[in-house]
Write an enzyme that holds these catalytic residues in place. Structure first.
Site, PDB file in Angstrom:
ATOM      1  CB  THR A 166     -61.419  15.859 -12.348  1.00 20.55           C
ATOM      2  OG1 THR A 166     -60.366  14.866 -12.112  1.00 20.55           O
ATOM      3  CG2 THR A 166     -61.298  16.990 -11.071  1.00 20.55           C
ATOM      4  CG  ASP A 167     -60.913  10.745 -10.767  1.00 18.67           C
ATOM      5  OD1 ASP A 167     -60.230  11.299 -11.154  1.00 18.67           O
ATOM      6  OD2 ASP A 167     -60.731   9.363 -11.081  1.00 18.67           O
ATOM      7  CD  GLU A 168     -56.885  14.498 -10.632  1.00 21.34           C
ATOM      8  OE1 GLU A 168     -55.883  15.212  -9.681  1.00 21.34           O
ATOM      9  OE2 GLU A 168     -56.189  14.540 -11.772  1.00 21.34           O
ATOM     10  CE1 TYR A 193     -57.772  20.283 -13.165  1.00 17.70           C
ATOM     11  CE2 TYR A 193     -57.429  18.071 -11.905  1.00 17.70           C
ATOM     12  CZ  TYR A 193     -57.872  18.982 -13.010  1.00 17.70           C
ATOM     13  OH  TYR A 193     -58.793  18.145 -13.942  1.00 17.70           O
ATOM     14  CE  LYS A 195     -62.629  20.638 -13.261  1.00 16.68           C
ATOM     15  NZ  LYS A 195     -62.952  21.379 -14.536  1.00 16.68           N
TER      16      LYS A 195
HETATM   17  P1  NAD Z   1     -56.717  20.729 -21.711  1.00 21.77           P
HETATM   18  O1  NAD Z   1     -55.648  21.452 -20.826  1.00 21.77           O
HETATM   19  O2  NAD Z   1     -56.180  19.841 -22.686  1.00 21.77           O
HETATM   20  O3  NAD Z   1     -57.468  21.687 -22.205  1.00 21.77           O
HETATM   21  C1  NAD Z   1     -57.880  22.804 -21.599  1.00 21.77           C
HETATM   22  C2  NAD Z   1     -58.413  23.973 -22.664  1.00 21.77           C
HETATM   23  O4  NAD Z   1     -59.250  25.056 -21.885  1.00 21.77           O
HETATM   24  C3  NAD Z   1     -57.599  24.542 -23.472  1.00 21.77           C
HETATM   25  O5  NAD Z   1     -57.845  24.639 -24.789  1.00 21.77           O
HETATM   26  C4  NAD Z   1     -57.196  25.861 -23.151  1.00 21.77           C
HETATM   27  O6  NAD Z   1     -56.572  26.961 -24.410  1.00 21.77           O
HETATM   28  C5  NAD Z   1     -58.608  26.259 -22.567  1.00 21.77           C
HETATM   29  N1  NAD Z   1     -58.752  27.246 -21.629  1.00 21.77           N
HETATM   30  C6  NAD Z   1     -58.152  27.511 -20.525  1.00 21.77           C
HETATM   31  N2  NAD Z   1     -58.009  28.421 -19.621  1.00 21.77           N
HETATM   32  C7  NAD Z   1     -59.176  29.353 -20.493  1.00 21.77           C
HETATM   33  C8  NAD Z   1     -59.869  30.341 -20.224  1.00 21.77           C
HETATM   34  N3  NAD Z   1     -59.704  31.258 -18.994  1.00 21.77           N
HETATM   35  N4  NAD Z   1     -61.084  30.747 -21.098  1.00 21.77           N
HETATM   36  C9  NAD Z   1     -60.948  29.773 -22.254  1.00 21.77           C
HETATM   37  N5  NAD Z   1     -60.581  28.681 -22.510  1.00 21.77           N
HETATM   38  C10 NAD Z   1     -59.470  28.576 -21.642  1.00 21.77           C
HETATM   39  O7  NAD Z   1     -57.725  19.899 -20.604  1.00 21.77           O
HETATM   40  P2  NAD Z   1     -58.508  18.648 -20.652  1.00 21.77           P
HETATM   41  O8  NAD Z   1     -57.574  17.611 -20.327  1.00 21.77           O
HETATM   42  O9  NAD Z   1     -59.099  18.551 -22.215  1.00 21.77           O
HETATM   43  O10 NAD Z   1     -59.623  18.633 -19.696  1.00 21.77           O
HETATM   44  C11 NAD Z   1     -60.777  19.442 -20.329  1.00 21.77           C
HETATM   45  C12 NAD Z   1     -61.584  19.359 -19.046  1.00 21.77           C
HETATM   46  O11 NAD Z   1     -61.912  17.985 -18.304  1.00 21.77           O
HETATM   47  C13 NAD Z   1     -61.067  20.347 -17.610  1.00 21.77           C
HETATM   48  O12 NAD Z   1     -62.142  20.782 -17.164  1.00 21.77           O
HETATM   49  C14 NAD Z   1     -60.483  19.036 -16.889  1.00 21.77           C
HETATM   50  O13 NAD Z   1     -60.582  19.671 -15.390  1.00 21.77           O
HETATM   51  C15 NAD Z   1     -61.581  17.965 -17.072  1.00 21.77           C
HETATM   52  N6  NAD Z   1     -61.145  16.616 -16.901  1.00 21.77           N
HETATM   53  C16 NAD Z   1     -59.977  16.171 -17.690  1.00 21.77           C
HETATM   54  C17 NAD Z   1     -59.444  14.962 -17.294  1.00 21.77           C
HETATM   55  C18 NAD Z   1     -58.176  14.418 -17.980  1.00 21.77           C
HETATM   56  O14 NAD Z   1     -57.745  13.168 -17.625  1.00 21.77           O
HETATM   57  N7  NAD Z   1     -57.456  15.186 -18.855  1.00 21.77           N
HETATM   58  C19 NAD Z   1     -60.152  14.194 -16.535  1.00 21.77           C
HETATM   59  C20 NAD Z   1     -61.541  14.476 -16.036  1.00 21.77           C
HETATM   60  C21 NAD Z   1     -61.808  15.547 -15.881  1.00 21.77           C
HETATM   61  P1  TYD Z   2     -51.296  12.985 -14.794  1.00 23.77           P
HETATM   62  O1  TYD Z   2     -51.285  12.537 -16.110  1.00 23.77           O
HETATM   63  O2  TYD Z   2     -50.546  14.360 -14.556  1.00 23.77           O
HETATM   64  O3  TYD Z   2     -52.538  12.878 -14.208  1.00 23.77           O
HETATM   65  P2  TYD Z   2     -53.116  13.317 -12.738  1.00 23.77           P
HETATM   66  O4  TYD Z   2     -51.838  13.680 -12.033  1.00 23.77           O
HETATM   67  O5  TYD Z   2     -54.198  14.240 -13.068  1.00 23.77           O
HETATM   68  O6  TYD Z   2     -53.850  11.880 -12.464  1.00 23.77           O
HETATM   69  O7  TYD Z   2     -50.336  11.980 -14.055  1.00 23.77           O
HETATM   70  C1  TYD Z   2     -50.958  10.672 -13.972  1.00 23.77           C
HETATM   71  C2  TYD Z   2     -50.155   9.704 -12.865  1.00 23.77           C
HETATM   72  O8  TYD Z   2     -48.869   9.561 -13.456  1.00 23.77           O
HETATM   73  C3  TYD Z   2     -50.224  10.601 -11.605  1.00 23.77           C
HETATM   74  O9  TYD Z   2     -50.109   9.697 -10.469  1.00 23.77           O
HETATM   75  C4  TYD Z   2     -48.514  11.108 -11.669  1.00 23.77           C
HETATM   76  C5  TYD Z   2     -47.844  10.236 -12.466  1.00 23.77           C
HETATM   77  N1  TYD Z   2     -46.767  10.900 -13.248  1.00 23.77           N
HETATM   78  C6  TYD Z   2     -45.592  10.252 -13.438  1.00 23.77           C
HETATM   79  O10 TYD Z   2     -45.429   9.065 -12.624  1.00 23.77           O
HETATM   80  N2  TYD Z   2     -44.514  10.785 -13.957  1.00 23.77           N
HETATM   81  C7  TYD Z   2     -44.751  11.924 -14.824  1.00 23.77           C
HETATM   82  O11 TYD Z   2     -43.719  12.467 -15.544  1.00 23.77           O
HETATM   83  C8  TYD Z   2     -46.281  12.614 -14.635  1.00 23.77           C
HETATM   84  C9  TYD Z   2     -46.444  13.717 -15.662  1.00 23.77           C
HETATM   85  C10 TYD Z   2     -47.111  11.870 -14.074  1.00 23.77           C
END
Ligand code: NAD
Ligand code: TYD
Length: 353
Positions: free
Chosen positions: A133-135, A159, A163
């Protein structure tokens, strides 16, 4: 040939698996623990597809991972599995350390042991693609240039710290042991199958239910939003041609404050599903901010464009319209994920704000 995908029942992982099998006949072995965030309904269209093999299990279970690697002999691992929600990491960081740090460590060790048994050509071709992630880069000051791959790691939430730790492990397994790794750092995703704890699906589903749409703090925190299908195409490009040991930033060139995202969603819903009670913006509710909330993230995605020719295909306007329409068309999926433990989460995270 086979890919091992971890976390392939989650939001991005399931989009990746569906896109992969729509474009390739290469088998996918999908290892997912099915936590609250994993949902096999996302993969229902693959139920009778022999190219998809699903195994419910934990990436931290070394014996299981060893057995799967030996049996299925994947040519690459695409590692999505993680705890992924910042607010949950604030209220309960333990699971983030367990899965994101300890789990990635276990997966790396299993991958290294398997990789070291491969014949030379297979060893050279093997890839461990770590999806991050970019975070990890932390807070970006207003007006500062977007994150490049050289930006220092300054994670601020449990989080992002977990990561960042996993990114460092992946890097070290390359430098020390020669494991052929690739790391991607992507901005905020949105699109089909996103669990409605994250901002965009939460706001859409709350609006449709006539509930307050919670905006943290002043709503001026900036994120760089990318449609999930574009993230998947970037990952395919990195897997195919990324340089081993390199990291690639992935982003949508789409920085927007949260309140603008919410207003766009309200306008789309007013058009697509008008409410008799009046414009959806009436439901926007400012609530107590998230502790340690980063004000801004922004990705400089020039490296992946220069080296691999990748750019996002969707604009935010096209991607958010598809996403709102998807939620409207998938009321059954939404109702199912909102049952049970989801209700407990909404009570824990929002009742005290
Ligand atoms: P998500 O929470 O929707 O899905 C995570 C999946 O991992 C779930 O299906 C869960 O059951 C599985 N999981 C959790 N713990 C596990 C374990 N111990 N063993 C096996 N499986 C397990 O997450 P997402 O949003 O799809 O993100 C996927 C990846 O991409 C993550 O690594 C996250 O850090 C990264 N990412 C997400 C975003 C975003 O905006 N959602 C952006 C950049 C990077
Ligand atoms: P989120 O979707 O949780 O992603 P991340 O924190 O990983 O960037 O949140 C996106 C942005 O939206 C973040 O600045 C927090 C804000 N946010 C709200 O304002 N209200 C909400 O209920 C949630 C879940 C997030």
């Amino acid at each position: 040939m086979t890919l091992l995908v971890t976390g392939g029942a989650g939001f991005i992982g399931s989009n990746f698996v569906l896109d992969w099998l729509a474009q390739s006949d290469e088998r996918v072995l999908n290892l997912d623990a099915l936590t609250y965030a994993g949902n096999l309904r996302n993969l229902a269209s693959l139920a009778a597809d022999a190219r998809h093999v699903f195994v419910q299990g934990d990436i931290g279970n070394r014996a299981l991972v060893d057995r799967l690697l030996a049996e299925h002999r994947p040519r690459a691992i695409v590692h999505f599995a993680a705890e992924s929600h910042v607010d949950r990491s604030i209220l309960g960081p333990g699971a983030f350390i367990q899965t994101n740090v300890q789990g990635t460590f276990t997966l790396l060790e299993a991958a290294r042991a398997y990789w070291s048994t491969l014949a030379e050509a297979e060893r050279a071709a093997f890839r461990f693609l770590h999806v991050s992630t970019d975070e990890v880069y932390g807070n970006l000051a207003a007006g500062a240039p977007a994150f490049t791959e050289q930006h220092a790691y300054e994670p601020n939430s449990p989080y992002s710290a977990s990561k960042a730790a996993s990114d460092h492990l992946v890097r070290a397994w390359h430098h020390t042991y020669g494991l052929p790794v690739l790391t991607t750092n992507c901005s905020n995703n949105y699109g089909p199958y996103q669990f409605p704890e994250k901002l965009i699906p939460l706001v859409i589903t709350h609006a449709l239910a006539g509930k307050p749409m919670p905006v943290y703090g002043d709503g001026m925190q900036v994120r760089d939003w990318l449609y999930v299908g574009d993230h998947c195409s970037a990952l395919r490009a990195v897997l195919a041609a990324g340089r081993v040991g390199q990291t690639y930033n992935i982003g949508g060139w789409n920085e927007q404050p949260n309140i603008e995202i919410v207003q766009t969603i309200c306008a789309l819903l007013d058009e697509l599903r008008p409410s008799a009670a009046g414009p959806y913006a009436r439901l926007v509710t400012y609530v107590k901010d998230r502790p340690g909330h980063d004000r801004r993230y922004a990705i400089d995605a020039r490296k992946i464009e220069r080296e691999l020719g990748w750019r996002p295909a969707e604009t935010f306007a096209s991607g958010i319209r598809k996403t709102v329409q998807w939620v409207l068309d998938h009321a059954g999926w939404v109702a199912e994920v909102q049952s049970g433990s989801y209700r407990d989460w909404v009570a824990v995270n929002y009742d005290q704000r």
